[in-house]
Design an enzyme around this catalytic site. Structure first.
Site, PDB file in Angstrom:
ATOM      1  N   ASN A  21       0.896  -1.140   0.144  1.00  0.00           N
ATOM      2  CA  ASN A  21       0.005   0.151   0.028  1.00  0.00           C
ATOM      3  C   ASN A  21       0.765   1.148  -0.159  1.00  0.00           C
ATOM      4  O   ASN A  21       1.746   1.407   1.066  1.00  0.00           O
ATOM      5  CB  ASN A  21      -0.891   0.082   1.310  1.00  0.00           C
ATOM      6  CG  ASN A  21      -1.660   1.148   1.440  1.00  0.00           C
ATOM      7  OD1 ASN A  21      -1.379   2.365   1.180  1.00  0.00           O
ATOM      8  ND2 ASN A  21      -3.020   0.889   1.806  1.00  0.00           N
ATOM      9  N   HIS A  24       0.945   6.416   1.580  1.00  0.00           N
ATOM     10  CA  HIS A  24       1.759   7.150   2.335  1.00  0.00           C
ATOM     11  C   HIS A  24       2.918   8.118   1.602  1.00  0.00           C
ATOM     12  O   HIS A  24       3.173   9.074   2.187  1.00  0.00           O
ATOM     13  CB  HIS A  24       2.199   6.587   3.692  1.00  0.00           C
ATOM     14  CG  HIS A  24       1.171   6.290   4.709  1.00  0.00           C
ATOM     15  ND1 HIS A  24       0.231   7.290   4.855  1.00  0.00           N
ATOM     16  CD2 HIS A  24       0.778   5.170   5.412  1.00  0.00           C
ATOM     17  CE1 HIS A  24      -0.584   6.681   5.870  1.00  0.00           C
ATOM     18  NE2 HIS A  24      -0.298   5.599   5.977  1.00  0.00           N
ATOM     19  N   HIS A  57      -5.680   3.679  -1.915  1.00  0.00           N
ATOM     20  CA  HIS A  57      -6.946   4.143  -1.241  1.00  0.00           C
ATOM     21  C   HIS A  57      -7.454   5.396  -2.031  1.00  0.00           C
ATOM     22  O   HIS A  57      -6.800   6.349  -1.441  1.00  0.00           O
ATOM     23  CB  HIS A  57      -6.823   3.878   0.196  1.00  0.00           C
ATOM     24  CG  HIS A  57      -8.166   4.197   0.915  1.00  0.00           C
ATOM     25  ND1 HIS A  57      -8.243   4.000   2.243  1.00  0.00           N
ATOM     26  CD2 HIS A  57      -9.596   4.604   0.296  1.00  0.00           C
ATOM     27  CE1 HIS A  57      -9.659   4.112   2.555  1.00  0.00           C
ATOM     28  NE2 HIS A  57     -10.234   4.388   1.362  1.00  0.00           N
ATOM     29  N   ARG A  59      -9.391   7.903  -1.155  1.00  0.00           N
ATOM     30  CA  ARG A  59     -10.550   8.389   0.023  1.00  0.00           C
ATOM     31  C   ARG A  59     -11.509   9.526  -0.562  1.00  0.00           C
ATOM     32  O   ARG A  59     -11.133  10.571  -1.403  1.00  0.00           O
ATOM     33  CB  ARG A  59      -9.769   8.946   1.198  1.00  0.00           C
ATOM     34  CG  ARG A  59      -8.982   7.773   1.919  1.00  0.00           C
ATOM     35  CD  ARG A  59      -8.479   8.323   3.094  1.00  0.00           C
ATOM     36  NE  ARG A  59      -9.612   8.377   4.193  1.00  0.00           N
ATOM     37  CZ  ARG A  59      -9.676   7.650   5.047  1.00  0.00           C
ATOM     38  NH1 ARG A  59      -8.875   6.423   5.443  1.00  0.00           N
ATOM     39  NH2 ARG A  59     -10.526   7.824   6.038  1.00  0.00           N
ATOM     40  N   ARG A  63      -7.366  12.848   0.884  1.00  0.00           N
ATOM     41  CA  ARG A  63      -6.150  13.343   1.490  1.00  0.00           C
ATOM     42  C   ARG A  63      -4.893  12.869   1.337  1.00  0.00           C
ATOM     43  O   ARG A  63      -3.703  13.191   1.578  1.00  0.00           O
ATOM     44  CB  ARG A  63      -6.189  12.759   3.211  1.00  0.00           C
ATOM     45  CG  ARG A  63      -6.229  11.314   3.446  1.00  0.00           C
ATOM     46  CD  ARG A  63      -6.266  11.076   4.677  1.00  0.00           C
ATOM     47  NE  ARG A  63      -7.796  11.295   5.242  1.00  0.00           N
ATOM     48  CZ  ARG A  63      -8.015  10.810   6.606  1.00  0.00           C
ATOM     49  NH1 ARG A  63      -7.262   9.988   7.308  1.00  0.00           N
ATOM     50  NH2 ARG A  63      -9.406  10.921   6.949  1.00  0.00           N
ATOM     51  N   GLU A  84      -8.503   0.365  -3.085  1.00  0.00           N
ATOM     52  CA  GLU A  84      -9.687   0.412  -2.094  1.00  0.00           C
ATOM     53  C   GLU A  84     -10.644   1.822  -2.197  1.00  0.00           C
ATOM     54  O   GLU A  84     -10.128   2.881  -2.190  1.00  0.00           O
ATOM     55  CB  GLU A  84      -8.746   0.774  -0.949  1.00  0.00           C
ATOM     56  CG  GLU A  84      -8.066  -0.642  -0.317  1.00  0.00           C
ATOM     57  CD  GLU A  84      -7.219  -0.219   0.976  1.00  0.00           C
ATOM     58  OE1 GLU A  84      -7.363   0.690   1.824  1.00  0.00           O
ATOM     59  OE2 GLU A  84      -6.427  -1.057   1.202  1.00  0.00           O
ATOM     60  N   THR A 115      -8.281   3.252   8.388  1.00  0.00           N
ATOM     61  CA  THR A 115      -9.419   2.497   8.312  1.00  0.00           C
ATOM     62  C   THR A 115      -9.452   2.081   9.629  1.00  0.00           C
ATOM     63  O   THR A 115      -8.902   1.041   9.905  1.00  0.00           O
ATOM     64  CB  THR A 115      -9.150   1.471   6.952  1.00  0.00           C
ATOM     65  OG1 THR A 115      -8.771   2.229   6.022  1.00  0.00           O
ATOM     66  CG2 THR A 115     -10.635   0.907   6.789  1.00  0.00           C
ATOM     67  N   GLU A 165     -10.771  -9.575   3.031  1.00  0.00           N
ATOM     68  CA  GLU A 165      -9.606  -9.046   3.632  1.00  0.00           C
ATOM     69  C   GLU A 165      -9.804  -8.946   5.021  1.00  0.00           C
ATOM     70  O   GLU A 165     -10.715  -8.204   5.413  1.00  0.00           O
ATOM     71  CB  GLU A 165      -9.023  -7.731   2.874  1.00  0.00           C
ATOM     72  CG  GLU A 165      -7.779  -7.362   3.819  1.00  0.00           C
ATOM     73  CD  GLU A 165      -7.156  -6.106   3.051  1.00  0.00           C
ATOM     74  OE1 GLU A 165      -7.225  -5.890   1.960  1.00  0.00           O
ATOM     75  OE2 GLU A 165      -6.191  -5.682   3.888  1.00  0.00           O
TER      76      GLU A 165
HETATM   77  N1  PXP Z   1      -5.770  -3.105   4.196  1.00  0.00           N
HETATM   78  C1  PXP Z   1      -6.650  -2.078   4.176  1.00  0.00           C
HETATM   79  C2  PXP Z   1      -8.241  -2.350   3.620  1.00  0.00           C
HETATM   80  C3  PXP Z   1      -6.445  -0.778   4.494  1.00  0.00           C
HETATM   81  O1  PXP Z   1      -7.499   0.161   4.606  1.00  0.00           O
HETATM   82  C4  PXP Z   1      -5.323  -0.321   4.866  1.00  0.00           C
HETATM   83  C5  PXP Z   1      -4.768   0.772   5.447  1.00  0.00           C
HETATM   84  O2  PXP Z   1      -4.920   1.679   4.398  1.00  0.00           O
HETATM   85  C6  PXP Z   1      -4.334  -1.260   4.771  1.00  0.00           C
HETATM   86  C7  PXP Z   1      -4.599  -2.898   4.270  1.00  0.00           C
HETATM   87  C8  PXP Z   1      -2.825  -1.212   5.137  1.00  0.00           C
HETATM   88  O3  PXP Z   1      -2.684  -1.110   6.643  1.00  0.00           O
HETATM   89  P1  PXP Z   1      -1.272  -0.491   7.049  1.00  0.00           P
HETATM   90  O4  PXP Z   1      -0.950   0.886   6.585  1.00  0.00           O
HETATM   91  O5  PXP Z   1      -1.503  -0.199   8.515  1.00  0.00           O
HETATM   92  O6  PXP Z   1      -0.225  -1.462   6.793  1.00  0.00           O
END
Ligand code: PXP
Length: 259
Positions: A21, A24, A57, A59, A63, A84, A115, A165
């Site tokens: 993911n 960030h 994601h 959103r 953001r 997502e 989330t 998931e």
């Molecule tokens: N899976 C989902 C559905 C999420 O919303 C997120 C956070 O955006 C993640 C996985 C990844 O989580 P993390 O950033 O805590 O590894």
């Protein structure tokens, strides 16, 4: 292209895949409102380093990931995009246009940092069933992000989802709090949800994610029947020190090491 039947038939004999993911990377860019660092460049480096897919994601408040990122990344990925989104009309239209390999439906609250809980699928089966079908009609596979509870697993199957998931946040938080009893209990809850999913529908893929780090990932990666882990925050945090390619390699090592 891999078909869904070949995906499910190889599920329990292969090591879980890693979806990275990269939200960030966009968070850092948005903090200054400039054009760098590029989420696309990050996605491509993750793929080079062995990531099996890229999760972003989009959103509602935009953001971090922006609409342009979604289109740009979708065009250039060589693995699979997992998009997502919240189950809204706006996101449905975007997903149907972009056609990612996966859409993962998540709950979304504007004030949350990330989330916070799973989607209450059991409480909205008929609406979600319809929403899932509209995505699948566009050729998109659909995953539902749920808490590891039997009733949510059963409801996801009733909605026709291709995957669930499982939310690993409570497991991760217990570990951070040093509460090993609670962490063991949460791990068992996740294992139980995987067993329930397989018992009700053997074709359903079971992914997991949220709060996973190199320290806590191994126990989750070793669960028989977990297809893919989606990991963001901790991997991007590692990347600050070692670079994103090395962070992907290190996360995969942590997933697969013999315990
Ligand atoms: N899976 C989902 C559905 C999420 O919303 C997120 C956070 O955006 C993640 C996985 C990844 O989580 P993390 O950033 O805590 O590894």
């Amino acid at each position: 292209m891999t078909t869904s039947s070949s995906l499910s038939s190889t599920r329990s004999i292969q090591k879980p895949l890693l979806g990275v993911n990269i939200d960030h990377v966009a968070t850092l860019r948005q903090a200054r409102g400039v054009s760098y660092p590029s989420p696309l460049a990050a996605a491509l480096l993750c793929e080079t380093a062995g990531a099996d897919g890229i999760t972003i994601h989009l959103r509602e408040d935009r953001r971090h990931i922006q609409d342009a990122d979604v289109y740009e990344i979708a065009e250039q990925l060589t693995t699979r995009m997992n998009l997502e989104i919240a189950a809204t009309d706006e996101m449905l239209a975007i997903a149907r246009e972009v056609k990612p390999y996966w859409v993962c439906l998540v709950p979304e609250k504007r004030e949350e940092l990330t989330t916070e809980g799973g989607l209450d699928v059991a409480g909205q089966v008929s609406w979600l069933k319809d929403y899932v079908a509209k995505l699948q009609e566009a050729g998109i596979k659909v995953s539902l992000f749920i808490d590891p509870e039997d009733n949510q697993v059963a409801a996801a199957i009733e909605c026709g989802a291709d995957a669930v998931e499982l939310h690993t946040g409570a497991y991760a938080e217990a570990g951070l709090a040093g509460d090993s009893d609670k962490q063991r209990m949460e791990l068992n809850r996740i294992k139980q949800a995987v067993i329930s999913a397989q018992r009700i529908n053997k074709g359903l893929l079971v992914n997991a994610g949220h709060g996973l780090t190199r320290d806590n990932v191994n126990a989750i990666a070793q669960i028989d029947g977990i297809y893919e882990l989606n990991i963001g925050h901790a991997l991007i945090a590692d990347a600050v020190f070692v670079g994103i390619e090395q962070a992907v390699v290190m996360m995969k090592d942590a997933m697969y090491k013999e315990s």
